[in-house]
Design a protein around this motif. Structure first.
Motif: not given
Length: 395
Positions: A90-91, A117-118, A122-123, A128-129
């Motif tokens: 699951y996401p 989904a995109e 993004d999340l 993790i940026r």
């Protein structure tokens, strides 16, 4: 020795409430799943087991490979315990867990995240940026496997992914390919309207249900194959996962599917009694003590309100299993701290006797008990800690 006497004898030194796992039944159920899969590996759905020791036992058997986990924190824990090839079914939106995954080379190698989904991409990127060094994130695309007919007037199946058609899947696969540090390695589709709905149902409803399942199987085989071909234009898929306990032999027929998901069939809970294509042996159950006899033909057991998730109806109640011939009071059902039971068997039960129950579903039972006592023949031969018993509650 009949089954009730065998379980009573094996657990005579335990004080109920407690839960058991009949290891001979478990092993027989596992072997049956492997036969039904006809050579395709079975990825074990951990939500239907929720015991590390039981997962280890099953994954040591031929025919099983990999885990289908239910949360990323669970997957991180399992990876830290040495489990490999874990797909989170699951996401996730757990930013802290995502950062931990990206920072851990071993976990990132073994864990695959689910997307549909995109915004999921993004999340993940945002979470993790700031991780340095950052390891590649493995992804699996979840496609909608539900059945839709009569211009959308009929829909059967789980409300899961918005990705249904090959073009939608290709677009998402292309979006992943453009994201540095992410790689699409798998595709999943869960046909719950076949795998999770028993077809041994009488009357007109049963005929309609079986028509729907046959129609859905044919439609999905074509559409899933088309989706896989579309996604392969953008990604080298390592696996295509499909099915569940109720559809193993059907899903295994599809060339596009490389592995089957299953878990409930290991414990064979009550909801899986209603399939025509296979049968299993009840393996997991719990015992509650009789504490009252409030009236002739009525006994009361301690606890019992262990309801399963899903539609709020009687099918989600545990089944009074042994001795046979017990039923719930229609105004009380299964209670939080006590449960009255009626029926012919109640006349023979006395305070201190045990009533054995089967949970409606599989792994949810383990959220109620710290330990599964392992029964073989008429002896307790060990115990398996549940997730709860190891101090974990992932949902």
């Amino acid at each position: 020795m009949d089954q009730r006497r065998r379980y009573d004898h094996a657990t005579r030194d335990l004080e109920p409430p407690f839960a058991i796992l009949d290891v001979e039944a478990l092993d027989a159920n596992a072997a049956a799943l492997v036969r039904r899969a006809a050579g395709k590996p079975i990825r074990v759905a951990s939500k239907s087991v929720r015991s590390r020791a039981v997962l280890e036992r099953v994954l040591a058997m031929d025919g099983f490979a990999g885990i289908l986990a239910f949360t990323l924190p669970e997957a991180l824990w399992l990876a830290s315990c040495g489990f490999a090839d874990i797909v989170v079914a699951y996401p996730t939106t757990d930013r802290r867990a995502l950062a931990a995954l990206a920072a851990d080379a071993d976990a990132a190698r073994e864990i695959t995240l689910m997307i549909d989904a995109e915004p999921h991409l993004d999340l993940i990127e945002a979470a993790i940026r700031d991780v340095r060094p950052r390891h590649e994130i493995r992804l699996c695309l979840d496609m909608d496997a539900s059945f839709v007919a009569f211009a959308g007037l009929l829909r059967a199946g789980a409300l899961r992914s918005p990705v249904r058609e090959p073009e939608q899947a290709a677009d998402l696969a292309a979006a992943v390919a453009k994201r540095p540090g992410m790689r699409l390695v798998g595709l999943m589709a869960y046909e719950g309207q076949i795998a999770g709905v028993g077809d041994r149902v009488p009357g007109a409803y049963g005929r309609v249900l079986r028509w729907m399942q046959r129609s859905s199987q044919r439609e999905l085989a074509v559409r899933r194959g088309a989706v896989v071909r579309a996604v392969r234009e953008y990604a080298e898929l390592e696996f295509v996962n499909g099915g569940g306990t109720g559809s193993v032999e059907k899903t295994a027929l599809e060339d596009a599917v490389t592995e089957i998901a299953a878990g409930s069939g290991l414990f064979h809970p009550r909801l899986f009694d209603f399939y025509r294509a296979f049968s299993g042996r009840p393996a997991a159950m719990f015992a509650l003590p009789v504490v009252r006899r409030p009236a002739p033909g009525v006994v009361t057991v301690l606890g019992g309100g262990y309801l399963a998730s899903g539609p709020p109806d009687a099918s989600r109640l545990p089944q009074p299993y042994l001795p046979p011939g017990l039923r719930y009071h229609r105004h009380e059902g299964a209670g939080e701290v006590q449960t009255p039971l009626l029926g012919r068997a109640a006349h023979e039960l006395r305070e201190g006797d045990r009533v054995w129950f089967r949970h409606a579903k599989a792994g949810e039972l383990c959220e109620r008990f710290d330990v599964l006592h392992l029964v073989e023949g008429d002896r307790v031969v060990g115990e398996a800690l549940t997730y709860r018993g190891e101090g974990h509650a992932f949902l």
